[in-house]
Design a protein around this motif. Structure first.
Motif, PDB file in Angstrom:
ATOM      1  N   LYS A   2       0.849  -1.189   0.000  1.00  0.00           N
ATOM      2  CA  LYS A   2       0.000   0.000   0.000  1.00  0.00           C
ATOM      3  C   LYS A   2       0.887   1.241   0.000  1.00  0.00           C
ATOM      4  O   LYS A   2       2.028   1.195   0.456  1.00  0.00           O
ATOM      5  CB  LYS A   2      -0.883   0.009   1.247  1.00  0.00           C
ATOM      6  CG  LYS A   2      -1.812  -1.187   1.331  1.00  0.00           C
ATOM      7  CD  LYS A   2      -2.552  -1.193   2.646  1.00  0.00           C
ATOM      8  CE  LYS A   2      -3.429  -2.430   2.754  1.00  0.00           C
ATOM      9  NZ  LYS A   2      -4.150  -2.464   4.025  1.00  0.00           N
ATOM     10  N   LYS A   3       0.320   2.345  -0.483  1.00  0.00           N
ATOM     11  CA  LYS A   3       1.043   3.620  -0.489  1.00  0.00           C
ATOM     12  C   LYS A   3       0.492   4.490   0.622  1.00  0.00           C
ATOM     13  O   LYS A   3      -0.723   4.551   0.821  1.00  0.00           O
ATOM     14  CB  LYS A   3       0.888   4.318  -1.837  1.00  0.00           C
ATOM     15  CG  LYS A   3       1.739   5.568  -1.970  1.00  0.00           C
ATOM     16  CD  LYS A   3       1.615   6.189  -3.357  1.00  0.00           C
ATOM     17  CE  LYS A   3       2.400   5.360  -4.336  1.00  0.00           C
ATOM     18  NZ  LYS A   3       2.462   5.968  -5.672  1.00  0.00           N
ATOM     19  N   TYR A  39       9.838  -2.576   1.882  1.00  0.00           N
ATOM     20  CA  TYR A  39       9.497  -1.221   2.310  1.00  0.00           C
ATOM     21  C   TYR A  39      10.197  -0.262   1.374  1.00  0.00           C
ATOM     22  O   TYR A  39      11.384  -0.424   1.087  1.00  0.00           O
ATOM     23  CB  TYR A  39       9.974  -0.979   3.746  1.00  0.00           C
ATOM     24  CG  TYR A  39       9.400   0.262   4.375  1.00  0.00           C
ATOM     25  CD1 TYR A  39       8.287   0.183   5.206  1.00  0.00           C
ATOM     26  CD2 TYR A  39       9.959   1.507   4.136  1.00  0.00           C
ATOM     27  CE1 TYR A  39       7.744   1.317   5.777  1.00  0.00           C
ATOM     28  CE2 TYR A  39       9.425   2.647   4.701  1.00  0.00           C
ATOM     29  CZ  TYR A  39       8.321   2.541   5.523  1.00  0.00           C
ATOM     30  OH  TYR A  39       7.782   3.670   6.086  1.00  0.00           O
ATOM     31  N   TYR A  40       9.459   0.743   0.907  1.00  0.00           N
ATOM     32  CA  TYR A  40      10.024   1.699  -0.044  1.00  0.00           C
ATOM     33  C   TYR A  40       9.706   3.120   0.386  1.00  0.00           C
ATOM     34  O   TYR A  40       8.543   3.467   0.565  1.00  0.00           O
ATOM     35  CB  TYR A  40       9.460   1.447  -1.450  1.00  0.00           C
ATOM     36  CG  TYR A  40       9.707   0.042  -1.907  1.00  0.00           C
ATOM     37  CD1 TYR A  40      10.918  -0.314  -2.497  1.00  0.00           C
ATOM     38  CD2 TYR A  40       8.741  -0.942  -1.707  1.00  0.00           C
ATOM     39  CE1 TYR A  40      11.151  -1.620  -2.888  1.00  0.00           C
ATOM     40  CE2 TYR A  40       8.969  -2.251  -2.106  1.00  0.00           C
ATOM     41  CZ  TYR A  40      10.176  -2.586  -2.688  1.00  0.00           C
ATOM     42  OH  TYR A  40      10.400  -3.873  -3.062  1.00  0.00           O
ATOM     43  N   TRP A  41      10.737   3.902   0.540  1.00  0.00           N
ATOM     44  CA  TRP A  41      10.592   5.343   0.759  1.00  0.00           C
ATOM     45  C   TRP A  41      10.707   5.966  -0.619  1.00  0.00           C
ATOM     46  O   TRP A  41      11.736   5.852  -1.281  1.00  0.00           O
ATOM     47  CB  TRP A  41      11.678   5.839   1.698  1.00  0.00           C
ATOM     48  CG  TRP A  41      11.807   7.329   1.793  1.00  0.00           C
ATOM     49  CD1 TRP A  41      10.800   8.252   1.749  1.00  0.00           C
ATOM     50  CD2 TRP A  41      13.015   8.064   1.951  1.00  0.00           C
ATOM     51  NE1 TRP A  41      11.302   9.528   1.876  1.00  0.00           N
ATOM     52  CE2 TRP A  41      12.674   9.426   1.997  1.00  0.00           C
ATOM     53  CE3 TRP A  41      14.347   7.710   2.059  1.00  0.00           C
ATOM     54  CZ2 TRP A  41      13.617  10.434   2.145  1.00  0.00           C
ATOM     55  CZ3 TRP A  41      15.282   8.704   2.209  1.00  0.00           C
ATOM     56  CH2 TRP A  41      14.924  10.055   2.263  1.00  0.00           C
ATOM     57  N   ILE A  42       9.650   6.609  -1.081  1.00  0.00           N
ATOM     58  CA  ILE A  42       9.618   7.160  -2.422  1.00  0.00           C
ATOM     59  C   ILE A  42      10.239   8.553  -2.461  1.00  0.00           C
ATOM     60  O   ILE A  42      11.156   8.812  -3.228  1.00  0.00           O
ATOM     61  CB  ILE A  42       8.173   7.193  -2.978  1.00  0.00           C
ATOM     62  CG1 ILE A  42       7.538   5.796  -2.910  1.00  0.00           C
ATOM     63  CG2 ILE A  42       8.143   7.756  -4.387  1.00  0.00           C
ATOM     64  CD1 ILE A  42       8.309   4.708  -3.622  1.00  0.00           C
ATOM     65  N   ILE A  54       6.265  10.007   1.291  1.00  0.00           N
ATOM     66  CA  ILE A  54       5.525   8.981   0.555  1.00  0.00           C
ATOM     67  C   ILE A  54       6.267   7.665   0.754  1.00  0.00           C
ATOM     68  O   ILE A  54       7.459   7.552   0.434  1.00  0.00           O
ATOM     69  CB  ILE A  54       5.441   9.325  -0.952  1.00  0.00           C
ATOM     70  CG1 ILE A  54       4.943  10.747  -1.179  1.00  0.00           C
ATOM     71  CG2 ILE A  54       4.589   8.279  -1.678  1.00  0.00           C
ATOM     72  CD1 ILE A  54       3.570  11.054  -0.638  1.00  0.00           C
ATOM     73  N   HIS A  55       5.555   6.679   1.293  1.00  0.00           N
ATOM     74  CA  HIS A  55       6.141   5.367   1.560  1.00  0.00           C
ATOM     75  C   HIS A  55       5.235   4.279   1.006  1.00  0.00           C
ATOM     76  O   HIS A  55       4.005   4.445   0.970  1.00  0.00           O
ATOM     77  CB  HIS A  55       6.296   5.136   3.069  1.00  0.00           C
ATOM     78  CG  HIS A  55       7.311   6.016   3.712  1.00  0.00           C
ATOM     79  ND1 HIS A  55       8.562   5.580   4.032  1.00  0.00           N
ATOM     80  CD2 HIS A  55       7.271   7.315   4.084  1.00  0.00           C
ATOM     81  CE1 HIS A  55       9.248   6.572   4.593  1.00  0.00           C
ATOM     82  NE2 HIS A  55       8.474   7.635   4.631  1.00  0.00           N
ATOM     83  N   ILE A  56       5.833   3.175   0.618  1.00  0.00           N
ATOM     84  CA  ILE A  56       5.085   1.988   0.208  1.00  0.00           C
ATOM     85  C   ILE A  56       5.457   0.878   1.178  1.00  0.00           C
ATOM     86  O   ILE A  56       6.644   0.590   1.383  1.00  0.00           O
ATOM     87  CB  ILE A  56       5.410   1.589  -1.245  1.00  0.00           C
ATOM     88  CG1 ILE A  56       4.967   2.705  -2.198  1.00  0.00           C
ATOM     89  CG2 ILE A  56       4.737   0.261  -1.604  1.00  0.00           C
ATOM     90  CD1 ILE A  56       5.361   2.490  -3.634  1.00  0.00           C
ATOM     91  N   GLU A  79      -3.476   6.295   4.221  1.00  0.00           N
ATOM     92  CA  GLU A  79      -3.329   5.398   3.081  1.00  0.00           C
ATOM     93  C   GLU A  79      -3.878   6.077   1.825  1.00  0.00           C
ATOM     94  O   GLU A  79      -4.972   6.640   1.831  1.00  0.00           O
ATOM     95  CB  GLU A  79      -4.075   4.096   3.323  1.00  0.00           C
ATOM     96  CG  GLU A  79      -3.895   3.112   2.192  1.00  0.00           C
ATOM     97  CD  GLU A  79      -4.651   1.808   2.390  1.00  0.00           C
ATOM     98  OE1 GLU A  79      -4.844   1.100   1.386  1.00  0.00           O
ATOM     99  OE2 GLU A  79      -5.054   1.499   3.539  1.00  0.00           O
ATOM    100  N   VAL A  80      -3.108   6.033   0.752  1.00  0.00           N
ATOM    101  CA  VAL A  80      -3.541   6.581  -0.531  1.00  0.00           C
ATOM    102  C   VAL A  80      -4.498   5.584  -1.164  1.00  0.00           C
ATOM    103  O   VAL A  80      -4.161   4.415  -1.335  1.00  0.00           O
ATOM    104  CB  VAL A  80      -2.329   6.844  -1.456  1.00  0.00           C
ATOM    105  CG1 VAL A  80      -2.785   7.295  -2.838  1.00  0.00           C
ATOM    106  CG2 VAL A  80      -1.384   7.853  -0.833  1.00  0.00           C
TER     107      VAL A  80
END
Length: 92
Positions: A2-3, A39-42, A54-56, A79-80
């Motif tokens: 999720k974003k 885990y992704y930090w955009i 913005i994180h996923i 949550e987006v």
């Protein structure tokens, strides 16, 4: 996955030096590595007194764990649900 948009109240954020911003980035990357899960930090947007990130991730709980490991404040996590842009107005 999720974003999420993470709002962090950080008075004076807009005045952080390049070195301080680098240290925050390093702390985030170290926290992601320590999580041991996807885990992704955009990216993050720095304003005068806040940082919007913005994180996923799999869940809000994982986002909170990242913040705990990185010692970052968390004021809200949203949550987006969808994304719109100028092209959204075009008929199909």
């Amino acid at each position: 996955m999720k974003k999420f948009v993470v709002e962090r109240n950080l008075p004076g954020a807009g005045n952080l030096t390049p070195e301080e911003l680098r240290a925050l980035s390093e702390a985030s990357n170290a926290a992601i590595k320590a999580l041991g899960k996807p885990y992704y930090w955009i990216q993050s947007f720095v304003t005068e007194d806040k940082i919007y990130c913005i994180h996923i991730a799999e869940s809000e709980e994982v986002v909170r764990e990242h913040a705990r490991l990185g010692k970052f404040p968390v004021n809200t996590i949203s949550e987006v649900k969808t994304i719109i842009d100028p092209l959204t107005s075009n008929p199909l």
